[in-house]
Design a protein around this motif. Structure first.
Motif, PDB file in Angstrom:
ATOM      1  N   ALA A  28     -14.072  27.890   1.332  1.00 55.61           N
ATOM      2  CA  ALA A  28     -14.681  27.818   2.704  1.00 55.61           C
ATOM      3  C   ALA A  28     -15.783  28.780   2.656  1.00 55.61           C
ATOM      4  CB  ALA A  28     -13.564  28.246   3.638  1.00 55.61           C
ATOM      5  N   GLN A  29     -15.817  29.893   2.219  1.00 53.00           N
ATOM      6  CA  GLN A  29     -17.164  30.956   2.314  1.00 53.00           C
ATOM      7  C   GLN A  29     -18.209  30.059   1.341  1.00 53.00           C
ATOM      8  OE1 GLN A  29     -17.425  33.765   4.014  1.00 53.00           O
ATOM      9  NE2 GLN A  29     -15.633  32.950   4.775  1.00 53.00           N
ATOM     10  N   ALA A  30     -17.899  29.791   0.206  1.00 51.67           N
ATOM     11  CA  ALA A  30     -18.976  28.933  -0.744  1.00 51.67           C
ATOM     12  C   ALA A  30     -19.507  27.861  -0.168  1.00 51.67           C
ATOM     13  CB  ALA A  30     -18.161  28.844  -1.917  1.00 51.67           C
ATOM     14  N   ASN A  31     -18.809  27.201   0.670  1.00 57.77           N
ATOM     15  CA  ASN A  31     -19.256  25.913   1.212  1.00 57.77           C
ATOM     16  C   ASN A  31     -19.831  26.110   2.767  1.00 57.77           C
ATOM     17  OD1 ASN A  31     -19.305  23.718  -0.830  1.00 57.77           O
ATOM     18  ND2 ASN A  31     -17.180  25.035  -1.110  1.00 57.77           N
ATOM     19  N   GLN A  32     -19.874  27.309   3.296  1.00 60.71           N
ATOM     20  CA  GLN A  32     -20.548  27.558   4.646  1.00 60.71           C
ATOM     21  C   GLN A  32     -19.352  26.761   5.581  1.00 60.71           C
ATOM     22  OE1 GLN A  32     -23.008  29.911   5.688  1.00 60.71           O
ATOM     23  NE2 GLN A  32     -22.066  30.519   3.748  1.00 60.71           N
ATOM     24  N   MET A  33     -18.012  26.780   5.416  1.00 61.75           N
ATOM     25  CA  MET A  33     -17.077  26.309   6.347  1.00 61.75           C
ATOM     26  C   MET A  33     -16.397  27.392   7.225  1.00 61.75           C
ATOM     27  SD  MET A  33     -15.449  23.437   3.673  1.00 61.75           S
ATOM     28  CE  MET A  33     -16.266  21.841   3.411  1.00 61.75           C
ATOM     29  N   LEU A  34     -16.033  27.166   8.263  1.00 57.14           N
ATOM     30  CA  LEU A  34     -14.910  28.192   9.110  1.00 57.14           C
ATOM     31  C   LEU A  34     -13.710  27.766   8.760  1.00 57.14           C
ATOM     32  CD1 LEU A  34     -16.708  28.174  12.492  1.00 57.14           C
ATOM     33  CD2 LEU A  34     -16.546  29.810  10.997  1.00 57.14           C
ATOM     34  N   LEU A  35     -12.836  28.597   8.145  1.00 58.21           N
ATOM     35  CA  LEU A  35     -11.428  28.056   7.997  1.00 58.21           C
ATOM     36  C   LEU A  35     -10.670  28.321   9.256  1.00 58.21           C
ATOM     37  CD1 LEU A  35      -8.996  27.626   5.959  1.00 58.21           C
ATOM     38  CD2 LEU A  35      -8.864  30.070   5.618  1.00 58.21           C
ATOM     39  N   LEU A  36      -9.889  27.038   9.644  1.00 61.49           N
ATOM     40  CA  LEU A  36      -9.097  27.159  10.654  1.00 61.49           C
ATOM     41  C   LEU A  36      -7.540  27.037  10.183  1.00 61.49           C
ATOM     42  CD1 LEU A  36      -8.822  26.433  13.773  1.00 61.49           C
ATOM     43  CD2 LEU A  36      -8.747  23.941  13.368  1.00 61.49           C
ATOM     44  N   THR A  37      -6.958  27.965  10.720  1.00 62.04           N
ATOM     45  CA  THR A  37      -5.473  28.459  10.198  1.00 62.04           C
ATOM     46  C   THR A  37      -4.716  28.899  11.334  1.00 62.04           C
ATOM     47  OG1 THR A  37      -4.262  29.404   8.461  1.00 62.04           O
ATOM     48  CG2 THR A  37      -6.023  30.620   9.432  1.00 62.04           C
ATOM     49  N   ALA A  38      -3.398  28.727  11.119  1.00 64.00           N
ATOM     50  CA  ALA A  38      -2.244  29.693  11.945  1.00 64.00           C
ATOM     51  C   ALA A  38      -1.850  30.650  11.135  1.00 64.00           C
ATOM     52  CB  ALA A  38      -1.353  28.430  12.590  1.00 64.00           C
ATOM     53  N   ASN A  39      -2.258  30.684  10.026  1.00 64.00           N
ATOM     54  CA  ASN A  39      -1.646  31.946   8.792  1.00 64.00           C
ATOM     55  C   ASN A  39      -1.982  33.164   9.149  1.00 64.00           C
ATOM     56  OD1 ASN A  39      -1.232  33.240   6.687  1.00 64.00           O
ATOM     57  ND2 ASN A  39      -2.010  31.707   5.234  1.00 64.00           N
ATOM     58  N   ARG A  40      -0.826  34.012   9.248  1.00 60.07           N
ATOM     59  CA  ARG A  40      -1.008  35.340   9.553  1.00 60.07           C
ATOM     60  C   ARG A  40      -0.459  36.492   8.403  1.00 60.07           C
ATOM     61  NH1 ARG A  40       0.216  33.305  13.662  1.00 60.07           N
ATOM     62  NH2 ARG A  40      -0.915  33.288  15.806  1.00 60.07           N
ATOM     63  N   ARG A  41      -0.003  35.608   7.316  1.00 59.79           N
ATOM     64  CA  ARG A  41       0.569  36.310   6.391  1.00 59.79           C
ATOM     65  C   ARG A  41      -0.064  37.522   5.797  1.00 59.79           C
ATOM     66  NH1 ARG A  41       1.524  33.216   1.396  1.00 59.79           N
ATOM     67  NH2 ARG A  41      -0.238  32.048   2.064  1.00 59.79           N
TER      68      ARG A  41
END
Length: 131
Positions: A54-67
């Motif tokens: 995501a960082q390398a491709n200038q994307m915002l990661l959308l998640t519900a992950n809080r691990r």
């Protein structure tokens, strides 16, 4: 802006995208949701791989992950790799409510739009929780 959708909330993202389309907001802001498989990542990719992609491709990661445990947990990856120019991870506060509560979905969308519109204000913050 492209949101890279974590595999655990694909259906949620579909609902959000549908609401954006119905409201005509996609005509104003070029927002797109991409699934892991759309970008060639296996659904079992580690949080580290997904975040770096995501960082390398200038994307915002959308998640519900809080691990927070493990060397490849998203929180560990953020603590190790986040910089002042890193894009934030957009984290849904209550994924189940997106599916069942249209008002909550609306609040999440507004926060997503705010994040895109004022993205420079969020660089380096690690996470933006929505709503």
């Amino acid at each position: 802006m492209i949101f890279l959708v974590d595999h655990n909330i694909e259906g949620h993202a579909l609902l959000l995208a549908g609401r954006l389309t119905n409201q005509g907001r996609l005509d104003l802001l070029p927002i797109r949701f991409a699934l892991l498989e759309d970008v060639g990542l296996p659904v079992n990719s580690s949080d580290r791989v997904v975040w770096r992609f995501a960082q390398a491709n200038q994307m915002l990661l959308l998640t519900a992950n809080r691990r927070m445990k493990g060397k490849d947990s998203l929180e560990e990856v953020l603590q190790e790799g986040n910089t002042s120019t890193s894009l934030p991870v957009v984290t849904v506060g209550d994924a189940k409510r997106i599916l069942t509560d249209s008002n909550y979905r609306y609040l999440c969308l507004n926060r997503l739009l705010e994040t895109v519109l004022y993205l420079d204000n969020y660089l380096g913050t690690r996470r933006v929780f929505i709503p």
